[in-house]
Design a protein around this motif. Structure first.
Motif, PDB file in Angstrom:
ATOM      1  N   SER A  70       0.831  -1.194   0.000  1.00 58.20           N
ATOM      2  CA  SER A  70       0.000   0.000   0.000  1.00 58.20           C
ATOM      3  C   SER A  70       0.874   1.255   0.000  1.00 58.20           C
ATOM      4  N   PRO A  73      -9.374  -6.058   0.793  1.00 60.52           N
ATOM      5  CA  PRO A  73      -7.963  -6.442   0.749  1.00 60.52           C
ATOM      6  C   PRO A  73      -7.740  -7.936   0.549  1.00 60.52           C
ATOM      7  N   SER A 103      -6.204   1.805   1.443  1.00 56.30           N
ATOM      8  CA  SER A 103      -5.410   0.611   1.698  1.00 56.30           C
ATOM      9  C   SER A 103      -4.461   0.809   2.874  1.00 56.30           C
TER      10      SER A 103
END
Lengths: 480, 503
Positions: free
Chosen positions: B336, B470, B391
């Protein structure tokens, strides 16, 4: 000597005999045809060396000749091919620009061939006397070519300096040899080793060994026997310097390997401390002293001192992998150095004068991209950055040191290589990051070809490294 | 198709682009256009192929997959590549970011565009190579070789202090890596091979582990960079051209974290356990110190660079928590951070191309002239802060949870970093985007072009998508993470049991 033994001996020494006869024939040709034969003789010398190199590559027989004075083994073959390759490239360089450098005399190529013959004899020497003869044959020719440009003050100074110091080192070597002979009663390398392993070594013998090592270290220009190197490198004509950097060092390193890994192997504890000291001193001096240099040939001199230090790291292991690493190191060093000197020879102003100031390389990338890329690859390779050949050279010598438990030496060596990286990077920085200064003349195609080969060899080592490494291993097995 | 060496193809495909570029001219505008188009197409195809790798990757297995092994240097050193749950996502990340690097250089690089792109594509080969290597020497070759193109990218196309920055970058990282090389030599001398799977199975003696750990630690700590080995990073970032900064922050820094996960934890578990307090301390210092320093920066890129140091602090902290949450958090945070820091540098590049200043004090009021840019920058600002829904939140949350289970105080101090990051990022946003323009440089700005839309939107989509969902990343790495954690605790348990038995 019976006729059978003689014919066998001649067979083993065939490449050297061809080279010796060839050199004399070329000399005769030069004398009878005169100065205009210069180009022809250069070409024929290269061809002669190439033939001999090929002959050595394809030959397979191992053994001793001339009553044990001359030995042919895989190690000798490996080093001989490397030395001959270095000589060929140096000769090719001088053939391209010999005229501008006042090297266009018929004696010049012949002297290089004779010097190469000396190297081959030195690499195959298996006896104190053969060792000394080979070394002197090689060196005498070198003294002459160092001063070959006799109208130049710097060149004659270089020749004289090299001769005086060379004579001193030969004296030390002879003194050492006489001590070793006196204390062992033998001149043959194997016989000396046998004596050493069967009885306790005397102090006089250690003295002799130290003097012999000093003589050999002088030829590879390891600290503290390095003083001649910067002056000779700077003063001698550039193709001659390129010649000095390759063949003679390979040959001298070969005999140093033979001495330490064969003759004096039983007393490894005695010589290892010497080699370790010389290695550390060479790496340190080579790295730190090069930082302040302004002349690129002087810089290359200090760089070569440093490189010899790195190679000796492998030697100090005194093991099969150590010898293999040193042999590989010398081969790769040869590949890097002839290309670098070819680039240095290309530093020529449009009015024909050669420049040697490092600052003149500023902005080379904008003016001559190909040469800049090749020289950049050389510099990164010399600094030991992967994926270039120089990294693998360092990898194997340090591996040998680690295997032998010499951790301090390995760590010091790696730190020195970081210091050395600084001055190589400085050259890269000049070429890529700085503004162009003066103009350079167009580089002759032959010279571009030569440094192109070197660039190709060091960038693609990653592809052909396996077989070369096996060849070096096979060479090292000659001793262990 | 199954026999096709897909990983080698992904790794070395950019070399095809390099070959094409060698035969392209870049001395006219059309030529430069061609250079950029070739590079863009090469990087996009490489990315698509890496998606094939991801698609073909079986996340339920912890083993190396798509393995290729050929004779290389002999004596236990071979060309050996493959991917497992640790590396597959990094390969995708690397190839994903490269097209943006090309796009952002489209107009910015006018001098030697061809050489720039050659260096850039070679760098892509080396970065992907690092992640797929299954042989230590091969790994080291890729790892160290990446210095050469990066050195040239910073030095030739960088800012005013580029020479200092590039030299410092090179020598600093080289000095760190040579210790790892000594470590590699020692391991080779001990085991006789540099094949990573073999070394993973080998049990090094505790004393040896300590030394090897320190050797590898020095190299990775410089690369991550951990405090106090971070000083090269701000200089390198500030001077590098935009695409160079993106590669540096998003990918080269990940070598360090990847190295800890790949080598330090599984190969030297006892030493890792022993040094964990030190690493947690250094990580917390990095988080707080770097955040405070970032707060006081006047240069945008320098601020983002320090923010990178702080964010990588979470990564090292989470890695040495050595539990499922920590490792998942570390991997996710690295990915991320790769996307977000890359995006932030790209955003800086977009305005720098127009104003040629990176001084925060010169900016102001961008929202009036570049509203779309303001929106995109807002999203990345929030993502860098770690706002839920992006994220970064997932990564930082998991990392903190993982550490909390090991050391409450570390987690406590690390959490202050989140507050501090909000402080410096929001303050930066206010000063740049709101208010009034303070410098004549801000006159006549135009909003982002189609090319720049192509840069920011995919990154926004990825940031938010993985913030909400995710799972694909966790699926890929779960099995490998489980195995690392299990083996690690088993190794420590075994020693503890042995010690008990001895008593």
């Amino acid at each position: 000597m019976t006729p059978e033994l003689l014919s066998q001996s001649l067979q083993f020494a065939l490449p050297e005999i061809i080279l010796a006869v060839g050199a004399l024939v070329l000399l005769m040709m030069g004398v009878f045809i005169g100065e205009k034969a210069n180009q022809l003789i250069s070409g024929l010398s290269i061809a002669l060396l190439a033939v001999v190199g090929l002959l050595i590559t394809v030959s397979t027989g191992n053994g001793e000749a001339f009553g044990g004075a001359f030995i042919v083994d895989p190690f000798a073959r490996f080093m001989k091919v490397a030395a001959i390759a270095g000589s060929i490239f140096a000769l090719a360089m001088s053939a391209v620009q010999g005229k501008a450098m006042q090297l266009d005399k018929i004696e010049y190529p012949v002297l290089l061939v004779i010097s190469t013959l000396g190297m081959l004899l030195l690499i195959s020497a298996n006896d104190l006397i053969a060792f000394y003869l080979g070394l002197e044959l090689m060196s005498l020719a070198l003294y002459v070519v160092a001063a070959f440009n006799r109208d130049s003050l710097r060149s004659t100074e270089a020749g004289l300096k090299y001769f005086v110091l060379g004579a001193l080192s030969s004296g030390m070597l002879l003194y050492g040899m006489s001590l070793v002979y006196g204390f062992t009663g033998n001149t043959g390398f194997q016989e000396i080793a046998t004596v050493l392993s069967s009885e306790t070594r005397g102090l006089g013998l250690v003295f002799g060994m130290v003097f012999m090592l000093a003589g050999a270290c002088f030829k590879i220009s390891a600290v503290p026997f390095h003083m001649w190197t910067p002056d000779v490198y700077e003063g001698a004509p550039t193709p001659v310097t390129a010649f000095f950097a390759a063949g003679p060092k390979i040959a001298a390193m070969a005999i140093l390997i033979r001495l330490t890994s064969e003759t004096f192997l039983p007393i490894i504890a005695d010589w290892r401390q010497i080699i370790v000291f010389v290695a550390i001193a060479s790496m340190a001096l080579g790295s730190f002293a090069a930082v302040g240099q302004k002349n690129i040939k002087r810089l290359m001199a200090y760089s070569s001192i440093g490189h010899m230090g790195f190679a000796l790291v492998g030697l100090s292991a005194g093991s099969e992998s150590g010898v293999s690493g040193v042999a590989l190191y010398m081969l790769i060093y040869m590949m890097m150095s002839f290309g670098t000197f070819a680039c240095i020879m290309s530093m020529r102003r449009p009015d024909g004068t050669y420049v040697e100031e490092i600052d003149e390389l500023a902005g080379l990338f904008a003016r001559k991209p190909f040469m800049a890329v090749v020289l950049t690859a050389q510099m990164f390779s010399m600094a030991g950055i992967p994926p270039l050949a120089g990294f693998f050279a360092k990898y194997y010598v340090f591996l040998a040191a680690v295997e032998a438990g010499l951790f301090t030496l390995a760590v010091v060596g790696f730190l020195m290589s970081v210091v050395a990286a600084y001055y190589y990077l400085r050259i890269v920085k000049l070429m890529w990051f700085d503004e162009p200064k003066g103009e350079f003349e167009r580089t002759p195609g032959e010279l571009r070809f030569i440094f192109g080969i070197s660039g190709l060899l060091i960038t693609t080592y990653i592809l052909y490294g396996g077989p070369i490494g096996s060849a070096a291993d096979a060479a090292a097995r000659s001793f262990f | 198709m199954t026999d096709w060496p897909i990983l080698s193809t992904v790794t070395f495909l950019p070399m095809v682009g390099v070959l094409l570029l060698v035969f392209t001219r870049d001395d006219t505008d059309d030529g430069r256009q061609n250079v950029m188009i070739i590079s863009l197409i090469t990087t996009i195809i490489t990315f698509l192929l890496s998606l094939v790798v991801w698609y073909g990757f079986d996340g339920t297995s912890a083993d190396y997959q798509m393995v290729e092994q050929y004779y290389w240097l002999g004596k236990g050193i071979s060309y050996h590549i493959g991917v497992d749950g640790l590396s597959v996502m990094f390969v995708v990340l690397a190839t994903f970011l490269m097209p943006f690097g090309v796009l952002t250089s489209w107009k910015a690089i006018t001098l030697h565009a061809r050489e720039y792109m050659i260096a850039f594509l070679i760098l892509e080969v080396l970065i992907v190579g690092v992640f797929v290597s299954m042989d230590l020497v091969l790994f080291y070759v890729f790892f160290e070789a990446s210095l050469i193109p990066m050195f040239l990218i910073i030095g030739v196309w960088g800012g005013p202090r580029r020479i200092y920055a590039s030299m410092k970058f090179f020598l600093y990282t080289l000095a760190g890596s040579v210790f790892m090389l000594v470590g590699i030599l020692v391991m080779y001398a001990e085991v006789g091979t540099t094949s990573i799977p073999v070394l993973l199975a080998y049990k090094f003696s505790p004393e040896m582990q300590y030394w090897l750990f320190l050797a590898f630690f020095l190299s990775f700590a410089v690369k991550v960079p951990m405090w106090p080995f971070h000083t090269w990073l701000p200089d390198a970032h500030v001077e590098a051209p935009t695409a160079g900064s993106v590669d540096l922050a998003a990918l080269l820094l990940k070598f360090g974290g990847y190295g800890f996960l790949r080598f330090s934890l599984p190969m030297f578990p006892l030493a890792s356990d022993y040094f964990t307090p030190m690493i947690l301390t250094l990580s917390v210092i990095a988080i707080i110190y770097a955040s405070l320093v970032a707060l006081m920066q006047t240069d945008i890129k320098k601020m983002i660079a320090y923010s990178s140091v702080a964010h990588m602090g979470y990564v090292t902290m989470a890695i040495f928590a050595v539990n499922q949450q920590g490792l998942h958090g570390a991997i996710f945070q690295m990915l991320s951070h790769g996307v977000i820091s890359g995006a932030l540098f790209l955003c800086v590049g977009i305005v720098y191309e127009r104003t040629h200043t990176r001084n925060i004090g010169d900016y102001g009021g961008l929202v009036h002239r570049m509203p779309k840019y303001a929106l995109a920058f807002l999203i990345f600002t929030m993502a860098n802060v770690g706002l839920p829904g992006t994220s970064a939140f997932v990564g930082e949350f998991l990392a903190t949870v993982g550490v909390f289970r090991v050391s409450v105080w570390t987690a406590f101090f690390a959490t202050t970093g989140v507050v501090l990051s909000a402080a410096y990022m929001l303050w930066l946003y206010r000063r740049m985007i709101f208010g009034q323009a303070k410098s004549p440089l801000m006159q006549g700005l135009v909003d982002i072009s189609f090319r720049e839309h192509c840069i920011v939107w995919p990154l926004i989509v990825v940031t938010i998508f993985f913030g909400i969902y995710p799972a694909p990343v966790f699926d890929a790495s779960a099995a490998t993470v489980d195995r690392i954690v299990t083996n690690y605790h088993a190794a420590i348990q075994a020693v503890a049991t042995a010690a008990q038995a001895a008593n």
